[in-house]
Motif scaffolding. Structure first.
Motif, PDB file in Angstrom:
ATOM      1  N   ILE A 200     -54.266   5.093 -20.149  1.00 50.78           N
ATOM      2  CA  ILE A 200     -54.524   5.963 -18.999  1.00 50.78           C
ATOM      3  C   ILE A 200     -54.169   5.238 -17.711  1.00 50.78           C
ATOM      4  N   LEU A 201     -53.482   5.953 -16.824  1.00 50.94           N
ATOM      5  CA  LEU A 201     -53.105   5.414 -15.525  1.00 50.94           C
ATOM      6  C   LEU A 201     -53.762   6.251 -14.437  1.00 50.94           C
ATOM      7  N   PRO A 202     -54.976   5.860 -14.000  1.00 48.82           N
ATOM      8  CA  PRO A 202     -55.658   6.619 -12.945  1.00 48.82           C
ATOM      9  C   PRO A 202     -54.969   6.417 -11.601  1.00 48.82           C
ATOM     10  N   VAL A 203     -54.638   7.506 -10.936  1.00 48.70           N
ATOM     11  CA  VAL A 203     -53.824   7.434  -9.722  1.00 48.70           C
ATOM     12  C   VAL A 203     -54.645   7.676  -8.453  1.00 48.70           C
ATOM     13  N   PHE A 204     -55.318   8.847  -8.368  1.00 49.27           N
ATOM     14  CA  PHE A 204     -55.946   9.253  -7.104  1.00 49.27           C
ATOM     15  C   PHE A 204     -57.012  10.291  -7.397  1.00 49.27           C
ATOM     16  N   MET A 205     -58.084  10.248  -6.614  1.00 48.94           N
ATOM     17  CA  MET A 205     -59.165  11.227  -6.740  1.00 48.94           C
ATOM     18  C   MET A 205     -59.728  11.521  -5.359  1.00 48.94           C
ATOM     19  N   ALA A 206     -59.804  12.802  -5.000  1.00 55.42           N
ATOM     20  CA  ALA A 206     -60.418  13.211  -3.733  1.00 55.42           C
ATOM     21  C   ALA A 206     -60.963  14.618  -3.888  1.00 55.42           C
ATOM     22  N   ARG A 207     -62.123  14.838  -3.330  1.00 56.88           N
ATOM     23  CA  ARG A 207     -62.715  16.173  -3.350  1.00 56.88           C
ATOM     24  C   ARG A 207     -63.534  16.368  -2.094  1.00 56.88           C
ATOM     25  N   CYS A 208     -63.775  17.620  -1.759  1.00 56.97           N
ATOM     26  CA  CYS A 208     -64.479  17.941  -0.522  1.00 56.97           C
ATOM     27  C   CYS A 208     -65.241  19.240  -0.733  1.00 56.97           C
ATOM     28  N   VAL A 209     -66.270  19.462   0.064  1.00 58.08           N
ATOM     29  CA  VAL A 209     -66.995  20.728  -0.013  1.00 58.08           C
ATOM     30  C   VAL A 209     -66.073  21.856   0.441  1.00 58.08           C
ATOM     31  N   PRO A 210     -66.307  23.088  -0.008  1.00 60.24           N
ATOM     32  CA  PRO A 210     -65.456  24.210   0.411  1.00 60.24           C
ATOM     33  C   PRO A 210     -65.451  24.376   1.928  1.00 60.24           C
ATOM     34  N   GLY A 211     -64.382  24.979   2.414  1.00 61.27           N
ATOM     35  CA  GLY A 211     -64.257  25.208   3.853  1.00 61.27           C
ATOM     36  C   GLY A 211     -63.090  26.120   4.147  1.00 61.27           C
ATOM     37  N   GLY A 212     -62.552  26.011   5.339  1.00 60.06           N
ATOM     38  CA  GLY A 212     -61.432  26.856   5.739  1.00 60.06           C
ATOM     39  C   GLY A 212     -60.131  26.371   5.132  1.00 60.06           C
ATOM     40  N   HIS A 213     -59.571  25.280   5.706  1.00 61.23           N
ATOM     41  CA  HIS A 213     -58.321  24.757   5.177  1.00 61.23           C
ATOM     42  C   HIS A 213     -58.283  23.240   5.326  1.00 61.23           C
ATOM     43  N   VAL A 214     -57.379  22.631   4.556  1.00 63.89           N
ATOM     44  CA  VAL A 214     -57.176  21.184   4.622  1.00 63.89           C
ATOM     45  C   VAL A 214     -56.168  20.879   5.719  1.00 63.89           C
ATOM     46  N   GLU A 215     -56.495  19.911   6.538  1.00 62.62           N
ATOM     47  CA  GLU A 215     -55.583  19.482   7.596  1.00 62.62           C
ATOM     48  C   GLU A 215     -54.269  19.002   6.978  1.00 62.62           C
ATOM     49  N   ASP A 216     -53.159  19.408   7.577  1.00 61.64           N
ATOM     50  CA  ASP A 216     -51.846  19.059   7.036  1.00 61.64           C
ATOM     51  C   ASP A 216     -51.676  17.559   6.819  1.00 61.64           C
ATOM     52  N   GLU A 217     -52.119  16.777   7.780  1.00 58.95           N
ATOM     53  CA  GLU A 217     -51.907  15.333   7.709  1.00 58.95           C
ATOM     54  C   GLU A 217     -52.526  14.747   6.444  1.00 58.95           C
ATOM     55  N   PHE A 218     -53.770  15.181   6.125  1.00 61.93           N
ATOM     56  CA  PHE A 218     -54.400  14.616   4.935  1.00 61.93           C
ATOM     57  C   PHE A 218     -53.793  15.194   3.658  1.00 61.93           C
ATOM     58  N   TYR A 219     -53.432  16.460   3.674  1.00 61.39           N
ATOM     59  CA  TYR A 219     -52.782  17.034   2.494  1.00 61.39           C
ATOM     60  C   TYR A 219     -51.530  16.249   2.134  1.00 61.39           C
ATOM     61  N   GLU A 220     -50.720  15.948   3.122  1.00 66.11           N
ATOM     62  CA  GLU A 220     -49.486  15.215   2.858  1.00 66.11           C
ATOM     63  C   GLU A 220     -49.781  13.784   2.402  1.00 66.11           C
ATOM     64  N   GLU A 221     -50.839  13.189   2.956  1.00 64.35           N
ATOM     65  CA  GLU A 221     -51.230  11.848   2.513  1.00 64.35           C
ATOM     66  C   GLU A 221     -51.644  11.874   1.043  1.00 64.35           C
ATOM     67  N   ALA A 222     -52.486  12.847   0.680  1.00 63.74           N
ATOM     68  CA  ALA A 222     -52.953  12.938  -0.705  1.00 63.74           C
ATOM     69  C   ALA A 222     -51.803  13.236  -1.655  1.00 63.74           C
ATOM     70  N   LEU A 223     -50.929  14.145  -1.250  1.00 68.35           N
ATOM     71  CA  LEU A 223     -49.785  14.481  -2.090  1.00 68.35           C
ATOM     72  C   LEU A 223     -48.895  13.258  -2.307  1.00 68.35           C
ATOM     73  N   ALA A 224     -48.677  12.476  -1.263  1.00 68.45           N
ATOM     74  CA  ALA A 224     -47.859  11.273  -1.396  1.00 68.45           C
ATOM     75  C   ALA A 224     -48.509  10.256  -2.324  1.00 68.45           C
ATOM     76  N   LYS A 225     -49.833  10.111  -2.220  1.00 69.10           N
ATOM     77  CA  LYS A 225     -50.527   9.159  -3.093  1.00 69.10           C
ATOM     78  C   LYS A 225     -50.392   9.579  -4.561  1.00 69.10           C
TER      79      LYS A 225
END
Length: 507
Positions: free
Chosen positions: A61-86
């Motif tokens: 197993i190669l664990p890469v990335f894990m992130a979660r957040c409580v529900p809300g409106g939308h994810v800020e673009d900057e963090f979405y792109e950071e998470a996607l890149a990771k």
């Protein structure tokens, strides 16, 4: 077997003003590499179920990335792109791999990307460089599953239950199918069918013989018959104001696309045929309080329009206003997100009394703050641990929190919106809801675990970011006709998914 795994979970709401930023994900938990093992150890998460299943199968197993957040409106673009890149860079660094498992929610919203989870899967597939490397995805039952998601991942498995009690099992199921695919024991093919319809979340329980329980029973019977490897149903997060959102049936077959489509259609029709049964009776705040005052036993009043589990801000004071006006001396407890009031209470200190303007500061579109003279009885950091549900075992916090008492009303004023499971947040701040005739919850289903002899519930309807009456919302992007805004005798297919023109570049 060499399998890369990652998790990126967020539930959006087009009607909510909330923006999830990097710090919001960090607060609930963001991890990389082997730290992921420590983060999920002993917890009943989708990722835990997948990791345990892959470990038992002998996978590397190669664990890469894990992130979660409580529900809300939308994810800020900057963090979405950071998470996607990771995620994509981590998988690229792990290459070659025999398979990929992703734990997603399925109802993420971003400011720019119109199909966030579809974009994640497409980007991962691009890094893999081959269409035959199997990808398995676990989703929430309220996911918005797009054609791009179904075309990209061979395996998609959704939660079976609501309240969500099978999260671990869902991850394990998706991972088990992935292992079988890697071993060439099966050739999984995922297909979806979707109608231009949305249904209220409140009536979507899979308990007893309720409508979704009947759909669940049909799905399990299909699996038992061997007609599909896995069957999922998605009544969808209805507060997504997108043209392609709709109730969805999904099936995975063993190498037979037409069979998967037929089963997905059968499950979709089962949801459609029960569409009238999803809307439950509800009351205004005043009606609910008056009914609770004369009821035997305890009453849980469900502040559905301000449901934090649906992405609302959690700061509606509508129910508090009704309690102050119509039941000021009844022992009751309400939770409201209001960091300004929490800070003022800390300045006043325990035992001090003050005049507070409570609520309607995060979202002031429908209500004004309620003026209350109250005594500060408790101050805490709001730390608690979920005892079950999709976040089982995870720690969360309402932030700097104060308990105010006004007559019989205990007002728990927190600084952060949270996902409510049961009463863990109340208990952590010294409130025993068993002593309350009336308790407020800002979630749409988990409170049902607290029901029993002498404990009833009353849902509220009215304005908010998670309104029950979906036909009354002023939708901007939905395509007419659609259920329930239009009383259609025959269903309409959902419009094709809208995919962003923007291509996200990664270094």
């Amino acid at each position: 077997m060499k399998v890369a795994v990652a998790s990126f979970e967020f539930e959006g709401n087009s009607l909510s003003l909330g923006v999830a930023r990097r710090e919001d994900f960090v607060r609930l938990g963001m991890f990389e590499g082997d730290d992921i093992y420590r983060a999920v150890a002993g917890k009943q998460l989708s990722l835990s179920g997948a990791l345990d299943t892959l470990t038992e199968a002998g996978a590397e197993i190669l664990p890469v990335f894990m992130a979660r957040c409580v529900p809300g409106g939308h994810v800020e673009d900057e963090f979405y792109e950071e998470a996607l890149a990771k995620i994509t860079d981590g998988i690229a660094a792990a290459m070659p791999v025999d398979g990929v498992y992703l734990a997603l929610h399925g109802a993420m919203i971003c400011a720019t990307e119109k199909d966030p989870e579809g974009a994640i899967l497409s980007a991962v597939r691009e890094k893999l460089g081959r269409a035959d490397i199997p990808m398995a995805v676990s989703l929430d039952l309220h996911a918005h599953v797009t054609e791009r998601m179904a075309d990209t991942a061979q395996i998609i498995v959704g939660y079976e239950t609501y309240p969500h009690v099978d999260v671990y099992r869902t991850g394990a199921c998706a991972a088990s199918l992935l292992v079988r695919a890697i071993k060439d024991e099966i050739r999984p093919v995922t297909r979806i069918r979707k109608y231009n319809a949305i249904v209220p979340v409140l009536g979507g329980a899979t308990l007893n013989d309720e409508p979704m329980a009947q759909v669940a029973a049909l799905s399990r019977a299909i699996e038992a018959s061997g007609r599909a490897l896995s069957v999922s149903y998605f009544p969808v997060q209805p507060w997504l104001d997108m043209a392609d959102v709709g109730i969805t049936g999904l099936a995975i077959s063993d190498g037979d696309p037409s069979q998967a489509e037929a089963v997905a259609q059968e499950v979709l029709d089962a949801i459609w045929d029960r569409r009238y049964d999803f809307e439950l009776p509800a009351m205004t705040p005043r009606e609910a309080v008056e009914a609770a005052v004369v009821a035997d036993g305890r009453t849980l009043i469900i502040d559905a329009p301000d449901s934090m589990g649906a992405g609302a801000q959690g700061d509606s004071p509508a129910l508090l206003a009704a309690l102050v006006r119509h039941a000021p001396d009844i022992e009751s407890a309400v939770f409201i997100v209001d960091p300004e009031t929490a800070a003022l209470a800390q300045e006043i200190g325990i035992g001090g009394t003050g005049d507070f303007l409570i609520g309607a500061k995060q979202d002031s579109r429908w209500f004004e703050p309620v003026q209350v003279t109250a005594t500060v009885t408790h101050i805490c950091d709001g730390q608690f641990t979920y005892s079950g549900g999709p976040a089982s075992g995870i720690q969360n916090s309402t932030g700097p929190t104060a308990i105010l008492r006004a007559g019989g009303i205990r007002i728990m004023v927190g600084s952060y919106s949270i996902y409510e499971h049961l009463d863990e947040h109340y208990a952590a701040c010294g409130i025993d809801i068993a002593t309350c005739r009336i308790t407020s919850f800002k979630n749409l289903m988990n409170y049902r675990k607290l029901l029993g002899p002498g404990v009833q519930y009353i849902p509220l309807y009215g304005p908010g970011a998670a309104p029950l009456r979906l036909q009354h919302v002023e939708w901007q992007n939905r395509v007419r006709p659609f259920w329930p805004a239009d009383d259609m005798s025959l269903p309409m297919p959902a419009p094709k998914s809208a995919v962003s023109d923007r291509k996200i570049e990664h270094q």
